[in-house]
Design a protein around this motif. Structure first.
Motif, PDB file in Angstrom:
ATOM      1  N   GLY A 357       0.889  -1.223  -0.060  1.00  7.49           N
ATOM      2  CA  GLY A 357       0.108  -0.080  -0.131  1.00  7.49           C
ATOM      3  C   GLY A 357       0.954   1.353  -0.036  1.00  7.49           C
ATOM      4  N   VAL A 358       1.456   1.557  -1.314  1.00  5.52           N
ATOM      5  CA  VAL A 358       2.313   2.754  -1.273  1.00  5.52           C
ATOM      6  C   VAL A 358       1.928   3.763  -2.283  1.00  5.52           C
ATOM      7  CG1 VAL A 358       4.335   1.254  -0.325  1.00  5.52           C
ATOM      8  CG2 VAL A 358       3.715   1.432  -2.682  1.00  5.52           C
ATOM      9  N   MET A 359       2.411   4.745  -2.170  1.00  8.93           N
ATOM     10  CA  MET A 359       2.469   5.857  -3.441  1.00  8.93           C
ATOM     11  C   MET A 359       3.819   6.158  -4.018  1.00  8.93           C
ATOM     12  SD  MET A 359       0.509   9.349  -3.923  1.00  8.93           S
ATOM     13  CE  MET A 359      -1.105   8.464  -4.573  1.00  8.93           C
ATOM     14  N   HIS A 360       4.102   5.819  -5.124  1.00 11.28           N
ATOM     15  CA  HIS A 360       5.461   5.927  -5.806  1.00 11.28           C
ATOM     16  C   HIS A 360       5.596   7.540  -6.262  1.00 11.28           C
ATOM     17  CE1 HIS A 360       6.638   1.824  -5.698  1.00 11.28           C
ATOM     18  NE2 HIS A 360       5.487   1.675  -6.307  1.00 11.28           N
ATOM     19  N   LEU A 361       6.787   8.198  -6.113  1.00 17.64           N
ATOM     20  CA  LEU A 361       7.194   9.385  -6.197  1.00 17.64           C
ATOM     21  C   LEU A 361       7.920   9.750  -7.610  1.00 17.64           C
ATOM     22  CD1 LEU A 361       8.117  10.931  -2.777  1.00 17.64           C
ATOM     23  CD2 LEU A 361       5.839  10.854  -3.944  1.00 17.64           C
ATOM     24  N   GLN A 362       7.262  10.364  -8.562  1.00 17.45           N
ATOM     25  CA  GLN A 362       7.745  10.368  -9.930  1.00 17.45           C
ATOM     26  C   GLN A 362       9.132  11.209  -9.810  1.00 17.45           C
ATOM     27  OE1 GLN A 362       6.822   8.938 -12.563  1.00 17.45           O
ATOM     28  NE2 GLN A 362       8.997   9.649 -13.697  1.00 17.45           N
ATOM     29  N   GLN A 363      10.048  10.536 -10.338  1.00 15.30           N
ATOM     30  CA  GLN A 363      11.508  11.074 -10.582  1.00 15.30           C
ATOM     31  C   GLN A 363      11.485  11.837 -12.240  1.00 15.30           C
ATOM     32  OE1 GLN A 363      13.395  10.831  -7.415  1.00 15.30           O
ATOM     33  NE2 GLN A 363      11.244  10.340  -7.076  1.00 15.30           N
ATOM     34  N   PHE A 364      11.642  13.095 -12.180  1.00 15.53           N
ATOM     35  CA  PHE A 364      11.629  13.834 -13.433  1.00 15.53           C
ATOM     36  C   PHE A 364      13.283  14.059 -13.865  1.00 15.53           C
ATOM     37  CE2 PHE A 364       7.720  15.184 -11.564  1.00 15.53           C
ATOM     38  CZ  PHE A 364       6.906  14.714 -12.334  1.00 15.53           C
ATOM     39  N   GLY A 365      13.358  13.926 -15.270  1.00 16.54           N
ATOM     40  CA  GLY A 365      14.413  14.427 -16.002  1.00 16.54           C
ATOM     41  C   GLY A 365      14.622  15.817 -15.721  1.00 16.54           C
ATOM     42  N   ALA A 366      15.675  16.494 -16.349  1.00 14.13           N
ATOM     43  CA  ALA A 366      15.934  17.895 -16.337  1.00 14.13           C
ATOM     44  C   ALA A 366      14.883  18.775 -16.810  1.00 14.13           C
ATOM     45  CB  ALA A 366      17.209  18.066 -17.050  1.00 14.13           C
ATOM     46  N   ASP A 367      14.326  18.234 -18.027  1.00 21.90           N
ATOM     47  CA  ASP A 367      13.037  18.968 -18.757  1.00 21.90           C
ATOM     48  C   ASP A 367      11.700  18.662 -18.471  1.00 21.90           C
ATOM     49  OD1 ASP A 367      15.285  20.508 -19.797  1.00 21.90           O
ATOM     50  OD2 ASP A 367      15.602  18.954 -21.159  1.00 21.90           O
TER      51      ASP A 367
END
Length: 396
Positions: A357-367
Motif C-alpha cells: 500500500g504505497v504511493m510512488h514519487l515520480q522522478q523527473f528528468g531535467a526538462d
C-alpha cells in the motif's frame, strides 16, 4: 498531528479532524457534516469551512508538490505552501483533495487545481485553500522529484493567522522552514555543545527500529505543553493513541495504536532550527474512501518533520541552520499510503513496513514536469512491477 479518520462526508463538507475523550481512548475523527453521527466515536475539534466568496481573498504564493502514483491513480501531492504575509510564511497541509488538470488553457499552457487544509499546529479552525498552478509557473526543481510552482490561492481573509510557521528564502532556490527539535534538558545541552542532532532509528510509531535509515525528528510545535501535543508528535504518556476507521460500516472500528511512551516533563527543552525543505522526507498519507462523497487524503503527522539520514550520520547545526553532509542523506522514492477503512491500513503509515500500500514519487528528468508526464503517460499502469528501495527493519 495524528488526526483520526473519519466520517463518510466529503472533503468539501464542513471540516476535519479532532479528538474527544471516549472510554479512556482519544479517537481522532475526520470531517463531520452533522453534529453527531452514531457511527463515530466522538466529536471533531478541528474544522475547515469551504471558501466563501464573500469572505475570501486571493493571494499569490508558491507551492511545493510531488507527482505521486498509487493504485487508484496519480495526483499532485502538496508539501508546503508559501505566502508573503508579514514576512514569508509556510502553510503545512493536513488534508487535501485530488488534483484536477486542464490542458491547453492557452496554447501549450496547462493548469492544475486542488484544495488544501492548513493551519497552525494547535488550531481548532483550519483554513481551506483553493490552489491553482500553471505549467509555465515552475520556478525550482528538487533532486528527489519535487517541484516548486508559483500559485494563485483563494483562501479566507486573515490568512496570516493560519500560518504554520516562518520560512526563509535560500540562495539555492529552496526555502528554510523554522522548525523545532524538542527533547530533554540533558540531550539539549549535548546538542548545544556538539552542534549536532543525531538520527533516530525509531519508526514513526516509535516501536520498531529501522535498519537502513535514521531520521532526525523535528516539529512545527515550539514546545510540548500537553498530552495533546504529545499525540501530535506520535507520542503518549500512556503509550497509545486511539484512532478510528473511515468505511462503510454501521459502526467504525477503533485502533489502539501503540506509540513511544513519553511525558511532557520529558520534553521540556526546545531548539529552534531552520531546515531546508529539500532535506525533509515527504509524509505518509491516508486515502479516505468515497463513502458519501469524493475521496480525500490525510497527511499523517502534519506536525512531524523528518530528515532522512544514513544510519550513524547527523544533522549539523551552523548558525541555527540544519546542514546534512553530501552522501549522508537517505531518501526513498515512495511513501506509505494507508487504507483507513481497515484497522491494519490505518496503522500502516505509522509502522512504515508496508511495501504494497504505497504511493510512488515520480522522478523527473531535467526538462520534465507533471503536466508533460501526465499527457505522455495517460491511462498507463505506473504501479505494476515497479521496483524500489524500501525501508527495512532490525530484527525484533
Amino acid at each position: 498531528m495524528p488526526f483520526m479518520i473519519s466520517d463518510p462526508f466529503s472533503i468539501a463538507d464542513v471540516g476535519k479532524g479532532g479528538w474527544s475523550q471516549l472510554g479512556g481512548v482519544i479517537p481522532y475523527i475526520g470531517s463531520m457534516k452533522i453534529t453527531f453521527d452514531a457511527r463515530l466515536a466522538g466529536l471533531p475539534v478541528r474544522t475547515a469551512d469551504d471558501v466563501r466568496l464573500g469572505d475570501s481573498a486571493s493571494y499569490d504564493g508558491l507551492i511545493k508538490v510531488y507527482l505521486g502514483h498509487g493504485k487508484v491513480g496519480s495526483l499532485l501531492l502538496p508539501q508546503q505552501v508559501f505566502v508573503a504575509l508579514g514576512g514569508l510564511r509556510f502553510y503545512q497541509p493536513s488534508f487535501f483533495g485530488p488534483s484536477t488538470m486542464t490542458f491547453d488553457i492557452e496554447p501549450g499552457v496547462h493548469r492544475a487545481t486542488f484544495n488544501v487544509d492548513v493551519g497552525d499546529p494547535r488550531t481548532t479552525r483550519a483554513a481551506r485553500l483553493m490552489v491553482a498552478i500553471r505549467s509555465d509557473g515552475l520556478v525550482h526543481r528538487y533532486a528527489d522529484g519535487a517541484q516548486l510552482y508559483r500559485c494563485r490561492i483563494l483562501a479566507p481573509r486573515r490568512l496570516l493567522q493560519h500560518a504554520t510557521g516562518r520560512a526563509f528564502p535560500r540562495q539555492d532556490g529552496d526555502f528554510d522552514l523554522q522548525l523545532f527539535h524538542v527533547t530533554n534538558p540533558v540531550a539539549f545541552r549535548a546538542i548545544q555543545k556538539s552542534r549536532e542532532i543525531w538520527g533516530s532509528q525509531w519508526n514513526l510509531q516509535g516501536t520498531r527500529r529501522l535498519a537502513n535509515v535514521a531520521y532526525a525528528y523535528l516539529t512545527s510545535l515550539d514546545t510540548v505543553r500537553s498530552e495533546e501535543d504529545l499525540r501530535r508528535i506520535a507520542m503518549s504518556s500512556g503509550g497509545s493513541i486511539g484512532f478510528q476507521t473511515t468505511s462503510y460500516m454501521a459502526r467504525e472500528e477503533v485502533l489502539d495504536l501503540q506509540v513511544y511512551r513519553e511525558s511532557t516533563t520529558g520534553r521540556t527543552a526546545s531548539l529552534a532550527v531552520q531546515v531546508p525543505t529539500a532535506a525533509l522526507a515527504p509524509p505518509h498519507l491516508l486515502l479516505h474512501p468515497p463513502v458519501a462523497g469524493p475521496a480525500y487524503y490525510e497527511v499523517v503527522g502534519p506536525e512531524i518533520f523528518r530528515v532522512g539520514l544514513r544510519p550513524g550520520a547527523v544533522v549539523s547545526l551552523e548558525e541555527g541552520k540544519a546542514v546534512v553532509a553530501s552522501g549522508d542523506e537517505r531518501r526513498f522514492t515512495y511513501l506509505v499510503l494507508g487504507d483507513p477503512s481497515t484497522v491494519a491500513g490505518l496503522a500502516a503509515p505509522y509502522d512504515e513496513a508496508d511495501v504494497e500500500g504505497v504511493m510512488h514519487l515520480q522522478q523527473f528528468g531535467a526538462d520534465d514536469d507533471p503536466f508533460g508526464f501526465w499527457q505522455a503517460n495517460a491511462n498507463r499502469d505506473l504501479m505494476t512491477g515497479r521496483k524500489f528501495d524500501a525501508r527495512s527493519f532490525q530484527p525484533i
